[in-house]
Enzyme design. Structure first.
Site, PDB file in Angstrom:
ATOM      1  CG  HIS A   7      -1.865   1.100   1.329  1.00 50.76           C
ATOM      2  ND1 HIS A   7      -3.013   1.143   0.561  1.00 50.76           N
ATOM      3  CD2 HIS A   7      -1.870   2.219   2.081  1.00 50.76           C
ATOM      4  CE1 HIS A   7      -3.676   2.247   0.857  1.00 50.76           C
ATOM      5  NE2 HIS A   7      -3.005   2.923   1.759  1.00 50.76           N
ATOM      6  NE  ARG A  63      -5.765  13.072   7.460  1.00 55.07           N
ATOM      7  CZ  ARG A  63      -6.720  12.152   7.574  1.00 55.07           C
ATOM      8  NH1 ARG A  63      -7.950  12.539   7.845  1.00 55.07           N
ATOM      9  NH2 ARG A  63      -6.467  10.866   7.424  1.00 55.07           N
ATOM     10  CG  HIS A 104     -10.132   3.908   2.966  1.00 60.75           C
ATOM     11  ND1 HIS A 104     -10.706   4.139   4.185  1.00 60.75           N
ATOM     12  CD2 HIS A 104      -8.791   3.924   3.190  1.00 60.75           C
ATOM     13  CE1 HIS A 104      -9.761   4.302   5.100  1.00 60.75           C
ATOM     14  NE2 HIS A 104      -8.594   4.175   4.522  1.00 60.75           N
TER      15      HIS A 104
END
Lengths: 233, 767
Positions: free
Chosen positions: B60, B132, B111
């Site tokens: 990831h 973010r 996600h």
């Protein structure tokens, strides 16, 4: 004419309310929740959002913010105050308006272009409408279900304190008596769950029969308060 | 509360006990990776260092299996593609110059696994994380979108996952005050135990506000601010995102993060005020791998060294060990690099927003990332070995054994109806299928009004937001992917995803400018999956070069499979376009009667992989529709010009379900009917009626044109070499009439269209 818009932590539609005030022809004045200062504005908007994350109850913590002391006092003297969505919840929590707002009956957040009927067109914020006029205002909330005990509801109806009712055959959240917005007896404090500041600019408002996103019914509310203020000045 | 003090594994201790057994495999590291870490350090890692390497070297975070392919996006570039590119791949998000001093940043990210384990929090924190990334660039987030894929609509577990994911997105995005412009939602059994939740965010900034994630300036302070660090999401990156779910395996719930959108909203406003007052030198959000990632990336991208005192991290749970603090993925945290002389002003701003803050350490030029915990040295590494020089794998690639047989099984051989009644029945079945049905049950839970700049949103072809109030300058965004096409041919499938997103943006009148992608695939350890991945990246990068739109960032999500069955390759492609004035935008349906309808592009017998083949015949086989990128380019140019000159009143892209679906959607958009004839299409293109209605040939758009603009519009189309045919007129009939084939009432269409989601998930208020 200066319209103050209070920003709380978690306010979301504060800049939109400022834009609406400007489009209506007023000067928009940003106010800060932590200040004991209304900067001499002629009217105040408590904007939509999720102040303090809706923790405890929607609007409950914001209703105890520093600036609310000044707002409650000024409202008592007749300052026009408009609570939109989370702002309506604050007005109820601050006891400037009766009743309460709880989770929508279907338990979901809902966003839709909602038909409202103007029930009281004598307030500072609604006198530009015809009595019984049907308008389209976007709504978007999770806690818009209006409740009150029998006695309070009787008083609200008896004294004509219902400013707006859901119409068009849809009560979107289970509110008692289809109540979408209230006024105080004096008519200077108005609160409603739908968002008039999102129906002020063609191209960005709700759809109408004439054209997509062309609805500007919300503008009447901001113009009403400007007109009332200029008349009484 | 426990007062147990954890004894940290120090560097000194690591040197003294070289043979101590370390649970690297439980942290997701392979034996050779562990050996490599020992080689880099010249000793065994401390448990803190092991924690850092394990998360940062996870698939990831490190892109170790995809890196060698992703390079193509940086290599296949033309001047046209870099002209407006302010920040390309590799930063938190790419940045595009959109003119007038404005820039736009956007990115799409997955996600997936957290959203299966805990749909509400998994999806919510997916939105929070991508937002973010946008703030980290110095931008104000202005919109979000989602590309969602779930299992079969009628599977019992879908009833758990869909409401959870939708309410998670709704809760987080709505509370952040970001308009959700839509996206896409698909149902397919291949995603049954592995839904895809890809979240996109868009931000707007002035050129001078651009910020990057680097730690420069020796002596500058490293500040952690936002939410406190807790025990949530520990190991999320390494364990969740980088391993396949095994049936009957232990529940992984504790590794999913928990989101607090209120904290994030305050953090957004706080960061924007910090940027406005020029109080930060570098900034990085804390996402996957938390403090491990932020410190090592900031240090690697800056002067190369950093000193941190880990006990200064404010904790939600005082019993957390140093390793847990390093790995925690608690949400709503940011790390900034601040000049010492600006620290007081920085603290004043965060204080105003009541955001908790602690100064953890400072930037050094030692070339080492050093972390002490209560005076004991627990990390001493070269940060580049953690963040940048991770392992790179050239995984085995094998052409799938099953592919030739699948491609040979063409849908052209399936029976196609010729009678009007049967064609109508099939058209209604398509409109009422899970993937082509109305998504209002989902989108009515999203606020698209907030910020007051939304010019288009669902169900239009792309979302559009105004960037500048004074000029009307705006951007349009669309996401697309068709896993069925990619299963048939990943090279073409990835190109088709790009072509459709590009066409969707163009259909609003905007000019496509940039791409972000979220590449969802099965396990990279499966050579057939790796072949699919390699082909998809090759196809996408080739097509970006030909269309002249750069990939500015995105992410790769591997291990999307349950048991042995990988998902269909699903490269979700997001295209962003610009428009001079959003007032010129085109919706996806006509608003008035008496206009002419034109079909741009040509139709061929291309039913392989189509919605028709899937819904009517439960068939998947053959080769996907032909890609014609030059045709797409000409089409986009025409649509942009027509919108700019006000020559069209609506434009709707033809995709899944073909012309039949596009007509139905355009009629339903504003409830205005139409009368359409197919004869000239059939004659010109040599196709039968069923093919005309259901083929998914690319490069086609349905356009409505006011009568007075007919001549000019036709001239424009012909001048640009785009095939054009008048195929109908809009009318007051409350019907969609396909002459000599069938007529269907708008009410009947609407009922069919709304049925699938409301049947399975509940009524939509007011419908």
């Amino acid at each position: 004419m200066r319209i103050g818009v209070v920003t709380f932590p978690g306010s979301l539609d504060d800049r939109d309310a400022q834009r609406a005030a400007r489009i209506a022809g007023a000067e928009a004045v940003p106010l800060w929740h932590g200040d004991h200062d209304l900067q001499g504005v002629d009217a105040v908007v408590l904007p939509g959002g999720f102040s303090y994350g809706d923790y405890l109850r929607a609007g409950a913590i914001a209703a105890r913010a520093a600036i609310m002391t000044e707002i409650v006092e000024a409202a008592g003297k007749g300052l026009p105050v408009l609570g939109i969505c989370n702002g309506f919840q604050m007005l109820v929590e601050a006891h400037l308006l009766p009743g309460g707002l709880i989770r929508n009956a279907h338990q979901q957040f809902i966003r839709r272009d909602q038909v409202l009927r103007v029930e009281n067109n004598s307030t500072a914020w609604t006198h530009g409408f015809e009595a019984g006029q049907e308008i389209v205002i976007p709504m978007k909330n999770a806690d818009g279900n209006f409740i009150a005990d029998d006695e309070t509801l009787k008083r609200i109806e008896g004294e004509g304190l219902v400013a707006f009712r859901y119409a068009g055959g849809v009560n979107p959240n289970g509110s008692l008596d289809d109540i979408a917005g209230l006024t105080n007896a004096r008519g200077n404090v108005v609160g409603l769950m739908p968002h008039p500041e999102h129906a002020v600019e063609a191209g960005f408002g709700p759809d109408t029969d004439a054209a997509m996103k062309s609805g500007v019914d919300g503008l009447v509310m901001f113009r009403s308060v400007i007109e009332r203020t200029l008349q009484t000045a | 509360m426990s007062t147990h003090i954890h004894t940290a594994d120090t560097v000194e201790n690591a040197i003294a006990t070289p043979e101590k057994h370390q649970p690297y495999d439980a942290l997701g590291l392979k034996p050779d990776e562990y050996a490599k870490i020992r080689e880099i350090l010249g000793r065994r890692p401390t448990s803190g260092e092991l924690a850092m390497y394990s998360v940062m070297w996870s698939e990831h975070c490190s892109y170790k299996s995809s890196k060698i392919y992703l390079r193509q996006f940086g290599q296949k570039v033309s001047d046209e593609m870099t002209r407006n590119l302010m920040v390309g791949m590799g930063e938190n998000a790419g940045v595009i110059d959109v003119g007038e001093g404005w820039a736009v940043t956007f990115k799409i990210e997955s996600h997936n696994h957290p959203s299966y384990v805990e749909p509400f929090q998994g999806a919510a924190t997916g939105v929070g994380g991508i937002v973010r990334d946008i703030i980290s660039m110095g931008a104000r987030p202005v919109a979000v979108m989602d590309a969602l894929r779930f299992g079969a609509i009628d599977h019992p577990d879908t009833a758990r996952v869909v409401p959870g994911v939708v309410s998670g997105i709704s809760f987080y995005g709505n509370c952040l005050g970001l308009p959700n412009l839509g996206g896409e939602t698909y149902f397919d059994p291949v995603y049954q135990a592995n839904p895809l939740v890809n979240a996109l965010a868009v931000g707007v900034l002035r050129h001078e506000d651009l910020h990057l994630a680097n730690a420069r300036g020796v002596g500058n302070k490293v500040v952690l601010f936002g939410a406190r660090t807790g025990g949530d999401g520990i190991g999320g990156a390494s364990i969740l995102a980088s391993d396949t779910f095994e049936e009957g395996g232990p529940t992984k719930r504790p590794a999913v993060q928990v989101g607090d959108p209120f904290a994030e909203k305050v953090l957004i406003e706080c960061c924007l005020e910090l940027f406005q007052q020029d109080l930060v030198e570098g900034i990085q959000d804390l996402g996957a791998a938390g403090i491990s990632c932020a410190t090592s990336e900031l240090a690697s991208n800056g002067d190369g060294g950093m000193y941190i005192q880990l006990e200064k991290v404010l904790l939600r749970d005082p019993t957390l060990t140093a390793e847990e603090i390093l790995m925690s993925e608690s949400q709503e945290r940011m790390m900034a690099v601040v000049r010492p002389e600006k620290l007081d002003a920085f603290l004043a701003v965060v204080g105003k927003w009541e955001v908790e803050t602690s100064v953890l350490g400072e930037v050094t030029d030692s070339g080492r990332l050093i972390i002490d915990h209560h005076g004991e040295r627990i990390v001493d590494v070269d940060p580049r070995t953690v963040a940048i020089d991770g392992p790179v794998y050239e995984r085995p690639v094998v052409y799938p054994a099953w592919l030739d047989a699948l491609q040979a099984d063409t849908a052209s051989a399936l029976p196609r109806p010729t009678e009007g009644a049967e064609l109508k029945e099939q058209a209604l079945k398509l409109i009422g299928s899970a993937n082509l049905g109305d998504k209002s049950w989902i989108t009515n839970q999203y606020d698209h009004y907030v910020l007051g700049n939304t010019a288009l949103s669902f169900p239009d072809d792309a979302g559009m937001i105004r960037v500048d109030d004074s000029t009307g300058l705006g951007v349009a965004i669309a996401t697309d992917a068709n896993g069925r096409y990619c299963q048939l041919d990943p090279y073409a499938g990835a190109q088709l995803a790009l072509a459709e997103a590009y066409r969707n943006v163009a259909s609003t009148g905007a000019t496509p400018a940039a791409v972000s992608d979220c590449l969802n695939f099965g396990s990279p350890e499966n050579p057939e999956v790796m072949w699919q991945f390699s082909k998809a990246v090759e196809g996408l990068s080739d097509a970006c070069l030909e269309l002249g739109v750069p990939v500015t960032g995105g992410n790769v999500s591997f291990y999307n499979q349950t048991g042995d069955v990988p998902i269909h390759p699903t490269p979700v492609v997001a295209v962003l376009g610009t428009i001079d004035d959003v007032a010129r935008r085109l919706p996806s349906g006509w608003q008035d009667a008496g206009e002419n309808l034109y079909l741009l592009g040509t139709t061929a017998l291309e039913l392989d992989g189509s919605a028709w083949a899937g819904v009517i015949h439960d068939h998947l086989g053959g080769l996907p529709p032909k890609v014609d990128l030059q045709g797409e380019k000409a089409l986009a140019g025409l649509l942009s010009a027509a919108a700019h000159e006000g020559l069209a009143t609506s434009a709707h892209d033809l995709a899944d379900g073909g012309l039949s679906q596009a007509l139905a959607e355009a009629v339903l958009r504003f409830g205005v009917g139409a009368r359409v004839w197919l004869g000239e299409i059939e004659e010109r293109d040599g196709v039968d009626t069923a093919t005309t209605l259901f083929s998914e040939s690319t490069g086609r758009v349905l356009v409505s044109v006011a009568r007075e603009d007919d001549v000019k519009f036709l001239g424009l189309a012909e001048g640009r070499g785009v095939p054009v045919l008048r195929i109908g007129v809009t009318d007051d009939s409350a019907e969609l009439e396909i002459q000599d084939v069938f007529t269907v009432g708008i009410d009947e269409l609407r009922t069919a269209h709304r049925a699938p989601l409301s049947t399975h998930f509940g009524a939509v208020v007011g419908q």
